[in-house]
Design a protein around this motif. Structure first.
Motif, PDB file in Angstrom:
ATOM      1  N   THR A  23       0.816  -1.200   0.007  1.00  0.00           N
ATOM      2  CA  THR A  23      -0.089   0.135   0.086  1.00  0.00           C
ATOM      3  C   THR A  23       1.009   1.387  -0.019  1.00  0.00           C
ATOM      4  O   THR A  23       0.552   2.395  -0.706  1.00  0.00           O
ATOM      5  CB  THR A  23      -0.964   0.000   1.144  1.00  0.00           C
ATOM      6  OG1 THR A  23      -1.688  -1.325   1.237  1.00  0.00           O
ATOM      7  CG2 THR A  23      -1.948   1.278   1.324  1.00  0.00           C
ATOM      8  N   GLU A  24       1.843   1.289   0.701  1.00  0.00           N
ATOM      9  CA  GLU A  24       2.918   2.195   0.867  1.00  0.00           C
ATOM     10  C   GLU A  24       3.378   2.674  -0.571  1.00  0.00           C
ATOM     11  O   GLU A  24       3.349   3.640  -0.955  1.00  0.00           O
ATOM     12  CB  GLU A  24       4.158   1.997   1.903  1.00  0.00           C
ATOM     13  CG  GLU A  24       3.741   2.001   3.196  1.00  0.00           C
ATOM     14  CD  GLU A  24       3.262   0.522   3.600  1.00  0.00           C
ATOM     15  OE1 GLU A  24       2.992  -0.285   2.719  1.00  0.00           O
ATOM     16  OE2 GLU A  24       2.776   0.439   4.766  1.00  0.00           O
ATOM     17  N   LEU A  25       3.792   1.737  -1.243  1.00  0.00           N
ATOM     18  CA  LEU A  25       4.376   1.942  -2.716  1.00  0.00           C
ATOM     19  C   LEU A  25       3.211   2.308  -3.523  1.00  0.00           C
ATOM     20  O   LEU A  25       3.435   3.329  -4.321  1.00  0.00           O
ATOM     21  CB  LEU A  25       4.986   0.672  -3.244  1.00  0.00           C
ATOM     22  CG  LEU A  25       5.713   1.026  -4.531  1.00  0.00           C
ATOM     23  CD1 LEU A  25       7.151   1.502  -4.509  1.00  0.00           C
ATOM     24  CD2 LEU A  25       5.535   0.082  -5.559  1.00  0.00           C
ATOM     25  N   GLN A  26       2.101   1.839  -3.426  1.00  0.00           N
ATOM     26  CA  GLN A  26       0.854   2.278  -4.274  1.00  0.00           C
ATOM     27  C   GLN A  26       0.613   3.683  -4.039  1.00  0.00           C
ATOM     28  O   GLN A  26       0.371   4.493  -5.032  1.00  0.00           O
ATOM     29  CB  GLN A  26      -0.217   1.401  -3.902  1.00  0.00           C
ATOM     30  CG  GLN A  26      -1.395   1.515  -4.658  1.00  0.00           C
ATOM     31  CD  GLN A  26      -2.743   1.026  -4.316  1.00  0.00           C
ATOM     32  OE1 GLN A  26      -2.644   0.083  -3.020  1.00  0.00           O
ATOM     33  NE2 GLN A  26      -3.762   0.833  -5.155  1.00  0.00           N
ATOM     34  N   MET A  27       0.789   4.152  -2.916  1.00  0.00           N
ATOM     35  CA  MET A  27       0.398   5.414  -2.585  1.00  0.00           C
ATOM     36  C   MET A  27       1.391   6.346  -3.260  1.00  0.00           C
ATOM     37  O   MET A  27       1.015   7.471  -3.849  1.00  0.00           O
ATOM     38  CB  MET A  27       0.662   5.784  -1.028  1.00  0.00           C
ATOM     39  CG  MET A  27      -0.571   5.199  -0.161  1.00  0.00           C
ATOM     40  SD  MET A  27       0.034   5.499   1.934  1.00  0.00           S
ATOM     41  CE  MET A  27       0.165   7.197   1.954  1.00  0.00           C
ATOM     42  N   MET A  28       2.717   6.131  -3.210  1.00  0.00           N
ATOM     43  CA  MET A  28       3.616   6.695  -4.028  1.00  0.00           C
ATOM     44  C   MET A  28       3.354   6.706  -5.525  1.00  0.00           C
ATOM     45  O   MET A  28       3.457   7.659  -6.153  1.00  0.00           O
ATOM     46  CB  MET A  28       5.097   6.412  -3.866  1.00  0.00           C
ATOM     47  CG  MET A  28       6.260   7.073  -4.176  1.00  0.00           C
ATOM     48  SD  MET A  28       6.740   6.422  -5.698  1.00  0.00           S
ATOM     49  CE  MET A  28       7.185   4.697  -5.695  1.00  0.00           C
ATOM     50  N   ALA A  29       3.240   5.719  -6.059  1.00  0.00           N
ATOM     51  CA  ALA A  29       3.252   5.326  -7.522  1.00  0.00           C
ATOM     52  C   ALA A  29       1.878   5.874  -8.169  1.00  0.00           C
ATOM     53  O   ALA A  29       1.951   6.408  -9.156  1.00  0.00           O
ATOM     54  CB  ALA A  29       3.174   3.998  -7.863  1.00  0.00           C
ATOM     55  N   GLU A  30       1.018   6.052  -7.211  1.00  0.00           N
ATOM     56  CA  GLU A  30      -0.284   6.545  -7.932  1.00  0.00           C
ATOM     57  C   GLU A  30      -0.696   7.970  -7.696  1.00  0.00           C
ATOM     58  O   GLU A  30      -1.167   8.624  -8.397  1.00  0.00           O
ATOM     59  CB  GLU A  30      -1.805   5.810  -7.275  1.00  0.00           C
ATOM     60  CG  GLU A  30      -1.767   4.342  -7.986  1.00  0.00           C
ATOM     61  CD  GLU A  30      -2.985   3.650  -7.538  1.00  0.00           C
ATOM     62  OE1 GLU A  30      -4.132   4.256  -7.431  1.00  0.00           O
ATOM     63  OE2 GLU A  30      -3.053   2.358  -7.215  1.00  0.00           O
ATOM     64  N   GLY A  31      -0.024   8.510  -6.476  1.00  0.00           N
ATOM     65  CA  GLY A  31      -0.333   9.770  -6.161  1.00  0.00           C
ATOM     66  C   GLY A  31       0.776  10.674  -5.825  1.00  0.00           C
ATOM     67  O   GLY A  31       0.805  12.112  -5.411  1.00  0.00           O
ATOM     68  N   GLY A  32       1.857  10.028  -5.893  1.00  0.00           N
ATOM     69  CA  GLY A  32       3.336  10.759  -5.553  1.00  0.00           C
ATOM     70  C   GLY A  32       3.435  10.933  -4.114  1.00  0.00           C
ATOM     71  O   GLY A  32       4.172  11.897  -3.446  1.00  0.00           O
ATOM     72  N   ASN A  33       2.519  10.303  -3.155  1.00  0.00           N
ATOM     73  CA  ASN A  33       2.563  10.420  -1.678  1.00  0.00           C
ATOM     74  C   ASN A  33       3.474   9.627  -0.884  1.00  0.00           C
ATOM     75  O   ASN A  33       3.521   8.331  -1.028  1.00  0.00           O
ATOM     76  CB  ASN A  33       1.185  10.092  -1.184  1.00  0.00           C
ATOM     77  CG  ASN A  33       1.166  10.463   0.149  1.00  0.00           C
ATOM     78  OD1 ASN A  33       2.010  10.497   0.890  1.00  0.00           O
ATOM     79  ND2 ASN A  33      -0.287  10.184   0.882  1.00  0.00           N
ATOM     80  N   ILE A  34       4.834  10.403  -0.505  1.00  0.00           N
ATOM     81  CA  ILE A  34       5.547   9.281  -0.057  1.00  0.00           C
ATOM     82  C   ILE A  34       5.612   9.146   1.467  1.00  0.00           C
ATOM     83  O   ILE A  34       6.366   8.590   2.344  1.00  0.00           O
ATOM     84  CB  ILE A  34       7.185   9.930  -0.323  1.00  0.00           C
ATOM     85  CG1 ILE A  34       7.089  11.180   0.269  1.00  0.00           C
ATOM     86  CG2 ILE A  34       7.576   9.759  -1.684  1.00  0.00           C
ATOM     87  CD1 ILE A  34       8.708  12.247   0.063  1.00  0.00           C
ATOM     88  N   ASP A  35       4.537   9.671   2.228  1.00  0.00           N
ATOM     89  CA  ASP A  35       4.302   9.576   3.766  1.00  0.00           C
ATOM     90  C   ASP A  35       4.202   7.887   4.188  1.00  0.00           C
ATOM     91  O   ASP A  35       4.904   7.752   4.975  1.00  0.00           O
ATOM     92  CB  ASP A  35       2.909  10.301   4.111  1.00  0.00           C
ATOM     93  CG  ASP A  35       2.946  11.646   4.019  1.00  0.00           C
ATOM     94  OD1 ASP A  35       4.283  12.274   3.829  1.00  0.00           O
ATOM     95  OD2 ASP A  35       2.046  12.490   4.122  1.00  0.00           O
ATOM     96  N   GLY A  36       3.622   7.050   3.211  1.00  0.00           N
ATOM     97  CA  GLY A  36       3.627   5.831   3.554  1.00  0.00           C
ATOM     98  C   GLY A  36       5.094   5.148   3.641  1.00  0.00           C
ATOM     99  O   GLY A  36       5.201   4.346   4.650  1.00  0.00           O
ATOM    100  N   LEU A  37       5.675   5.292   2.623  1.00  0.00           N
ATOM    101  CA  LEU A  37       7.253   4.885   2.533  1.00  0.00           C
ATOM    102  C   LEU A  37       7.887   5.475   3.785  1.00  0.00           C
ATOM    103  O   LEU A  37       8.684   4.701   4.377  1.00  0.00           O
ATOM    104  CB  LEU A  37       7.838   5.035   1.168  1.00  0.00           C
ATOM    105  CG  LEU A  37       7.128   4.402   0.028  1.00  0.00           C
ATOM    106  CD1 LEU A  37       7.727   4.868  -1.216  1.00  0.00           C
ATOM    107  CD2 LEU A  37       7.267   2.690   0.070  1.00  0.00           C
ATOM    108  N   ASP A  38       7.895   6.564   4.063  1.00  0.00           N
ATOM    109  CA  ASP A  38       8.542   7.255   5.002  1.00  0.00           C
ATOM    110  C   ASP A  38       8.194   6.328   6.307  1.00  0.00           C
ATOM    111  O   ASP A  38       9.414   6.234   7.118  1.00  0.00           O
ATOM    112  CB  ASP A  38       8.178   8.804   5.214  1.00  0.00           C
ATOM    113  CG  ASP A  38       8.628   9.632   5.962  1.00  0.00           C
ATOM    114  OD1 ASP A  38       9.962   9.396   6.229  1.00  0.00           O
ATOM    115  OD2 ASP A  38       7.906  10.480   6.945  1.00  0.00           O
TER     116      ASP A  38
END
Lengths: 238, 247
Positions: free
Chosen positions: A60-75
């Motif tokens: 889900t964390e990577l998906q957030m980044m790849a679909e919306g540019g949101n890096i909070d999950g990966l962080d």
């Protein structure tokens, strides 16, 4: 003898602690002519941390980044793993042909480097370096030098590549968040509604079309396409 | 320090030569000693050639490459991602003409391919630099069925290449950023237009920085104005290059 070996091992361990505050200069260059990158996340971590695996479903964390540019999950994920993290080193989008340089200090044991960012405009395309081992010598010390590598574009496999620019960036929401720069279209009917490979794979590229106000795609086929590699990374180990 | 030492040695040997000449002239004669100027001519050093055979294979389906431009140099890069192309590179990338590129002030030695390098074809170009070991290698060629795409590599470090050693590379394609990728018949100089399209034009109507090339779209993939067809598409790598030092 055993005692001596233990002492030797402790001494080795001590010496590796002494060199562990290692600094790396990391330069990332956008090699494309018309694609933007969302804010990058750069991190150094242990060997058992991985942002993704090719051929497996995205987190889900990577998906957030790849679909919306949101890096909070990966962080959050990386912080839990005691990684060293730099968020948004380009201070915003990284424009076509642009580059940034950042310096990361490696904590003890964090000898693996990862970075990731979404490509705009895409539905769920991203570029990443995934757990690159900073070279070490036989004694475990980092080897000073300049290391260069190229990155390919991957598809997270989490969203159909409809190529409709509608502002959607949340995980699972269909559509492309934005097309910064030039030639964002509108009114497209959509390239596809399905994603045949739902694991992480090499991105097949944008299709695009030559109709800015209709057609199948809101992406411009003379601006928003690319060939690999899409980014270069230069790491200087001091 | 090294050059200073050399200088001292040279003066010393010149002094020895002069004193020998004086002794020779004065040997058992009443004639006044004539001081002759002795010119010490060191033996001419044998020129050292640094010679490289550059073997290039065109990996594309239907993109002939313009005559290869091969350059040996010791400094600089002939292009850089994110920076504007030189006029010489613009000329090469838009028209395939390599004369200005080969004559660049950074070039210590250069060589041109004989003709177009056709898809699937291999050509070997030899380039030689006398007395100076080059540190950098640059090769550029235009994909002629494009607006301004070029392939190759710049400032590849060859300083560690010993005689009979070689470096093999697979290289990608760049966009000079100097001409919009319209794919219009009037703008493409290659055989796709029967050579009728325009080559070099000093106007820069694109992003004006070098990037990797995004590939051609073609009429078969949705660019209705394109003169190109699906066979003109390409992916990276586009060239296979082997550099062998032969001298």
């Amino acid at each position: 003898m055993k005692f001596n070996k233990t002492i030797a091992a402790i001494m080795l361990a001590t010496s590796s602690v002494a060199v562990s505050a290692q600094e790396l200069d990391i330069t990332v260059t956008n090699l494309t002519q018309g694609m933007h990158y969302t804010p990058f996340i750069v991190s150094a971590h242990t060997a058992d941390v991985s942002l993704y695996k090719l051929g497996e479903a995205a987190s889900t964390e990577l998906q957030m980044m790849a679909e919306g540019g949101n890096i909070d999950g990966l962080d959050t994920m990386l912080m839990a793993a005691n990684a060293d993290i730099i968020k948004n080193p380009a201070a915003g989008l990284l424009a076509p042909s642009g580059s940034f340089t950042t310096t990361i200090t490696l904590s003890d044991g964090n000898g693996y480097l990862s970075l990731a960012s979404m490509l705009l405009p895409t539905n769920d395309g991203f570029a990443a370096l995934n757990g690159w081992k900073v070279p070490t010598d036989d004694a475990g010390a980092y080897v000073p030098g300049t290391y260069k590598m190229n990155l390919n574009a991957y598809d997270a496999g989490t969203e159909a590549n409809d190529e409709i620019i509608n502002g959607a960036g949340a995980p699972g929401a269909a559509g492309i968040p934005a097309a910064p720069g030039m030639n964002a279209g509108s009114g497209a009917t959509g390239v596809t509604t399905t994603e045949a490979n739902q694991t992480i794979h090499v991105h097949r590229g944008n299709l695009g079309d030559d109709n800015l106000t209709g057609g199948k795609s809101d992406v411009d086929n003379t601006v928003h396409r690319w060939l690999n590699p899409v980014a270069s990374v230069t790491v200087v180990v001091k | 320090m090294t050059s200073l030492n050399n200088l001292r040695k040279t003066s010393l040997s010149a002094a020895i030569a002069v004193s020998i000449a004086l002794v020779g002239c004065g040997g058992g004669s009443d004639d006044p000693v004539v001081e002759e100027e002795v010119v010490v001519v060191p033996p001419a050093p044998t020129p050292v050639n640094y010679s490289y055979e550059v073997k290039v294979l065109n990996l594309t389906v239907a993109q002939p490459m313009s005559p290869l431009a091969v350059v040996l140099h010791n400094e600089g890069e002939f292009w850089k991602i994110g920076e504007a192309a030189s006029v010489a590179l613009e000329n090469l990338a838009e028209s395939g003409a390599n004369t200005d590129f080969l004559a660049d002030s950074m070039a210590l030695a250069s060589a041109s391919g004989a003709d177009l390098l056709m898809p699937g074809a291999t050509e070997t170009v030899t380039v030689t630099l006398v007395d100076t070991m080059p540190t950098s290698f640059t090769l550029a060629t235009m994909l002629v069925n494009t607006n301004d795409a070029f392939a190759g590599i710049t400032a590849k470090d060859i300083s560690n290449l010993a005689v009979d050693e070689s470096i093999s590379l697979l290289t990608g394609s760049y966009d000079s950023g100097t001409e919009k990728n319209s794919e219009l018949s009037a703008t493409i100089p290659g055989p796709a237009t029967g050579g009728m399209g325009e080559g070099f034009n000093e106007e820069r109507d694109d992003v004006d920085v070098v990037s990797m090339h995004a590939g051609v779209v073609t009429i078969d993939d949705g660019l209705s104005q394109s003169v190109l067809t699906e066979e003109h598409r390409f992916d990276n790598p586009t060239l296979s290059i082997t550099i062998t030092r032969v001298e």
